[in-house]
Write a protein that holds these residues in place. Structure first.
Motif, mmCIF file in Angstrom:
data_model
loop_
_atom_site.group_PDB
_atom_site.id
_atom_site.type_symbol
_atom_site.label_atom_id
_atom_site.label_comp_id
_atom_site.label_asym_id
_atom_site.label_seq_id
_atom_site.Cartn_x
_atom_site.Cartn_y
_atom_site.Cartn_z
ATOM 1 N N ASN A 159 0.737 -1.563 2.924
ATOM 2 C CA ASN A 159 2.164 -1.241 3.040
ATOM 3 C C ASN A 159 3.043 -2.316 2.395
ATOM 4 N N GLY A 160 2.430 -3.261 1.700
ATOM 5 C CA GLY A 160 3.183 -4.299 1.022
ATOM 6 C C GLY A 160 3.470 -5.523 1.867
ATOM 7 N N GLU A 161 3.095 -5.500 3.136
ATOM 8 C CA GLU A 161 3.344 -6.633 4.012
ATOM 9 C C GLU A 161 2.249 -7.689 3.854
ATOM 10 N N ASN A 162 2.603 -8.930 4.190
ATOM 11 C CA ASN A 162 1.662 -10.050 4.186
ATOM 12 C C ASN A 162 1.776 -10.780 5.510
ATOM 13 N N ARG A 163 0.670 -11.346 5.947
ATOM 14 C CA ARG A 163 0.694 -12.128 7.188
ATOM 15 C C ARG A 163 -0.171 -13.367 7.024
ATOM 16 N N LEU A 204 -1.695 -3.545 10.001
ATOM 17 C CA LEU A 204 -0.455 -4.220 10.370
ATOM 18 C C LEU A 204 0.704 -3.241 10.305
ATOM 19 N N ALA A 205 1.505 -3.238 11.371
ATOM 20 C CA ALA A 205 2.761 -2.477 11.394
ATOM 21 C C ALA A 205 3.866 -3.457 11.749
ATOM 22 N N THR A 206 4.939 -3.445 10.976
ATOM 23 C CA THR A 206 6.035 -4.386 11.189
ATOM 24 C C THR A 206 7.290 -3.629 11.605
ATOM 25 N N ALA A 207 7.809 -3.950 12.787
ATOM 26 C CA ALA A 207 9.015 -3.291 13.282
ATOM 27 C C ALA A 207 10.232 -3.758 12.497
ATOM 28 N N THR A 208 11.179 -2.864 12.289
ATOM 29 C CA THR A 208 12.421 -3.206 11.604
ATOM 30 C C THR A 208 13.285 -4.070 12.515
ATOM 31 N N THR A 209 13.798 -5.165 11.961
ATOM 32 C CA THR A 209 14.685 -6.048 12.724
ATOM 33 C C THR A 209 16.033 -6.230 12.054
ATOM 34 N N VAL A 232 27.619 4.611 -1.809
ATOM 35 C CA VAL A 232 26.722 3.590 -1.266
ATOM 36 C C VAL A 232 26.152 2.767 -2.405
ATOM 37 N N ALA A 233 26.274 1.431 -2.300
ATOM 38 C CA ALA A 233 25.712 0.527 -3.307
ATOM 39 C C ALA A 233 24.258 0.204 -2.985
ATOM 40 N N PHE A 234 23.968 -0.072 -1.716
ATOM 41 C CA PHE A 234 22.585 -0.385 -1.332
ATOM 42 C C PHE A 234 22.412 -0.191 0.170
ATOM 43 N N VAL A 235 21.198 0.138 0.531
ATOM 44 C CA VAL A 235 20.761 0.156 1.923
ATOM 45 C C VAL A 235 19.421 -0.560 1.962
ATOM 46 N N GLN A 236 19.347 -1.622 2.752
ATOM 47 C CA GLN A 236 18.115 -2.404 2.828
ATOM 48 C C GLN A 236 17.725 -2.593 4.281
ATOM 49 N N GLN A 237 16.444 -2.516 4.531
ATOM 50 C CA GLN A 237 15.941 -2.805 5.865
ATOM 51 C C GLN A 237 14.526 -3.347 5.732
ATOM 52 N N ASN A 238 14.159 -4.209 6.659
ATOM 53 C CA ASN A 238 12.783 -4.702 6.660
ATOM 54 C C ASN A 238 11.926 -3.798 7.528
ATOM 55 N N GLY A 239 10.711 -4.225 7.792
ATOM 56 C CA GLY A 239 9.778 -3.390 8.539
ATOM 57 C C GLY A 239 8.927 -2.549 7.619
ATOM 58 N N ALA A 240 7.832 -2.063 8.132
ATOM 59 C CA ALA A 240 6.930 -1.262 7.313
ATOM 60 C C ALA A 240 6.037 -0.422 8.206
#
Length: 407
Positions: A334-338, A156-161, A304-312
């Motif tokens: 990669n830590g993702e679940n489906r 599984l590969a998850t695109a960043t959105t 910078v306090a935080f930078v967050q993004q989804n995807g894996a």
């Protein structure tokens, strides 16, 4: 009345007690069978009509076997993530053939494990049925079930959105001297006063670094550009110099965010044809107006306090489990679940009317009524206990007591 009638009446009693003993023996033998429902002997007399008030014709007795299907067994924990127990009404849906074209049957025994093809099966060889989920993890068709298969999920590969940034921009930063035009930072005409790299992932799981660059152009006003760190990774016509998107942020006198033309905006990224990746839609979250939960502007050094993004990145399948909502979930390295399937719970108007079959399963009958498929915990269906099994609902001490009485 004849002597033979008396003898045959006694024989019927022996036969009825013998059948009762058989049921007790089955219960004792299956005391450790997962989800087993005990059999109970119910006796009924047989009366022969009398020819006169002065005569008596012996009848007899018969025993009728009934399954205590509605009686709940003890829920016990299990070490297998693909085991599940139903607490309350309902049954797991099974099929005798892997393609789902065989006989549909039902069970309370929730012990399942994948075979060499990835189909989840019971120890008796029946195949677990579930509702297939689409890419958005919604049920495709509630009227259609199929064999739960976990062997076709290789990776599984998850695109960043989504990208979220929390940072303070220095209010004492000097203004940019000169005229600014959108895309100047990406083109190298102007140097950013502050920038931060963010690693996103395309649809193939490839890491693609992008840069968020800031330039102060007026009091409380900053220009923002989102730039591909490697311009060759994106389509040159759609994104000249790698420019993915640009906007303006302004701040209030108390340092909170005032306006943000990039707030919730979607930046459509067209990757270069050579990457082979599908276009990506990146949503930028820089905070809410009037709040200090994202970008702020105070008279302190930029940080910078935080930078967050989804995807894996690409992850390999490393486990499958069933959760309390009946979802069959695949987890990846990669830590993702489906979510792959949702297990329906079949309920019946009269579950005691089901026909017991070998393999700890039941078949629908006219007496049981037609089945209804429901999600766990909905419409009278029981709730699911993950990593657990329902024990047999027979009590060994009670069965031995019945055995003594029957003998």
């Amino acid at each position: 009345m004849s002597l033979f009638g008396s003898l045959y009446s006694g024989v019927s009693g022996l036969g009825a007690q013998s059948r009762a003993m058989s049921m007790i023996s089955d219960n004792v033998a299956n005391v450790n069978t997962t989800g087993y429902k005990g059999a109970v002997a119910q006796f009924a007399n047989m009366v022969t009509s009398k020819e006169s008030v002065s005569s008596y014709s012996p009848g007899g007795v018969r025993s009728i076997g009934a399954m205590s299907i509605s009686r709940q067994g003890l829920i016990q924990s299990s070490n297998s993530p693909t085991d599940a127990a139903i607490s309350g009404a309902g049954f797991f849906v099974m099929n005798s053939l892997p393609d789902g074209t065989g006989e549909q049957i039902y069970t309370r025994a929730g012990s399942f494990s994948p075979d060499f093809l990835g189909d989840l099966r019971s120890p008796s060889g029946f195949y677990l049925q579930g509702w297939l989920l689409d890419a958005d993890e919604n049920v495709v068709d509630v009227n259609q079930t199929e064999t739960v298969n976990v062997g076709n999920v290789n990776g599984l590969a998850t695109a960043t959105t989504n990208i979220s940034l929390g940072a303070n921009l220095d209010a004492d930063q000097a203004l940019h001297a000169g005229v600014y035009a959108a895309g100047d930072i990406a083109a190298g005409t102007v140097d950013a006063q502050f920038s931060r790299n963010v690693q996103v992932y395309d649809s193939l799981g490839r890491p693609q670094p992008v840069t968020m660059a800031f330039l102060k152009t007026a009091a409380n006003t900053w220009q923002v550009e989102l730039i591909a760190a490697d311009p060759t990774s994106v389509d040159a016509l759609a994104h000249p110099n790698g420019l993915l998107g640009t906007g303006t942020v302004t701040f209030n006198g108390d340092g909170s965010l005032a306006t943000n033309t990039l707030d919730g905006a979607t930046v459509n990224v067209t990757w270069a044809a050579a990457t082979g990746a599908d276009p990506s839609a990146l949503t930028l979250d820089l905070g809410s107006a009037g709040e200090t939960n994202g970008l702020t502007q105070f008279a302190s050094p930029t940080n910078v306090a935080f930078v967050q993004q989804n995807g894996a990145e690409v992850g390999e399948l490393n486990g499958v489990r069933i959760d309390e909502d009946g979802y069959v979930i695949a987890s990846f390295t990669n830590g993702e679940n489906r979510r792959l399937y949702q297990l329906p719970i079949a309920t019946f108007a009269n579950p005691s009317g089901l026909d017991p079959r070998s393999g700890n399963v039941f078949a629908q009958t006219e007496a049981s009524g037609a089945f209804n498929l429901r999600a766990a915990g909905r419409g009278g269906a029981g709730i699911l206990a993950p990593s657990a099994l329902e024990a047999a609902n027979v009590d060994l001490a009670d069965e031995f007591t019945k055995m003594i009485v029957t003998q």
